[in-house]
Design an enzyme around this catalytic site. Structure first.
Site, mmCIF file in Angstrom:
data_model
loop_
_atom_site.group_PDB
_atom_site.id
_atom_site.type_symbol
_atom_site.label_atom_id
_atom_site.label_comp_id
_atom_site.label_asym_id
_atom_site.label_seq_id
_atom_site.Cartn_x
_atom_site.Cartn_y
_atom_site.Cartn_z
ATOM 1 C CB ALA A 194 35.466 18.656 16.266
ATOM 2 C CG ASP A 195 32.703 15.255 15.439
ATOM 3 O OD1 ASP A 195 32.348 15.020 16.615
ATOM 4 O OD2 ASP A 195 32.167 16.115 14.717
ATOM 5 N NE ARG A 196 38.158 9.160 18.884
ATOM 6 C CZ ARG A 196 39.234 9.119 19.668
ATOM 7 N NH1 ARG A 196 40.432 9.312 19.130
ATOM 8 N NH2 ARG A 196 39.124 8.896 20.959
ATOM 9 C CG LEU A 197 35.940 13.995 11.134
ATOM 10 C CD1 LEU A 197 34.777 14.794 10.541
ATOM 11 C CD2 LEU A 197 36.176 12.722 10.316
ATOM 12 C CG HIS A 198 42.428 13.726 14.410
ATOM 13 N ND1 HIS A 198 41.783 14.454 15.385
ATOM 14 C CD2 HIS A 198 42.396 12.423 14.824
ATOM 15 C CE1 HIS A 198 41.386 13.642 16.354
ATOM 16 N NE2 HIS A 198 41.727 12.409 16.033
#
Length: 217
Positions: A194-198
């Protein structure tokens, strides 16, 4: 968003967005993780989960990339096959290093593999060639891959000639066709969160095995 898209999103949430990748650990085996991910992609119904981008470079370092099909993997490396007169084969001969990139969008997963490349034996190539559909075997003989083609009919005519040549008997392995094996030195797993916090987990081969560490997304 369609029902199918919603279902795929729900499926991917359980695969990565809520769980992610484990922390780096000396006991982790990247080949084993790749096998688990590959099987998950197959079970997810992804079309051609074995499709991967193969990146090569010329002797001067000019890059090129194309899609190929992975035909085997394990501790030995990652195998693929091609016409030995193709651009990729030429580049792998003069610059025997390559990279693979697998992307399974439904699962929000990507795997990057980098390493040296060597030709597979003719025996190994012949064993795989025998498993190909006859039409693909004929096609391997008919195509002068990467060479200029004046018109489609030239290729169709050559296919008919090859079919007649091998009518009623097994299609042999062409001398100009074979396999390559990429010996992995770096393997990176990317899991969407989520939220590009890969999550990114990088493995590098050392003298005594694999080391691993997390990377910022």
């Amino acid at each position: 968003m369609s029902l199918g898209s919603n279902l795929r999103l729900v499926f991917s949430l359980g695969r990565g967005l809520t769980r992610g990748l484990p922390d780096a650990d000396p006991g982790l085996d990247p080949i084993q993780i790749f096998g688990q991910w590959f099987e998950a992609a197959r079970k997810a119904g992804i079309l051609l989960p074995e499709a991967t981008t193969l990146a090569t470079a010329s002797a001067g370092g000019a890059p090129s990339a194309r899609m190929v099909l992975l035909k085997g993997f394990g501790e030995h490396g990652f195998d693929f096959y091609t016409n030995l007169g193709s651009r990729k084969a030429d580049e792998l001969t003069v610059n025997p290093r390559a990279a693979l990139c697998f992307h399974w969008g439904v699962l929000q997963r990507q795997v990057r593999v980098e390493g040296g490349v060597a030709r597979l034996s003719r025996k190994a190539s012949a064993a795989y060639f025998r498993t190909r559909p006859r039409g693909s075997q004929i096609g391997a003989w008919a195509s002068r891959q990467s060479q200029p083609l004046q018109e489609r009919e030239v290729l169709a005519r050559r296919v008919r000639e090859i079919e007649k040549r091998f009518e009623g008997r097994e299609v042999p392995l062409p001398d100009f066709w074979g396999g390559f094996r990429l010996d992995p030195r770096r393997i990176e797993f990317w899991q969407g969160r989520a939220d590009r916090l890969h999550d990114r987990l990088l493995f590098q081969r050392e003298e005594d095995g694999w080391s691993s560490r997390r990377l910022h997304p």
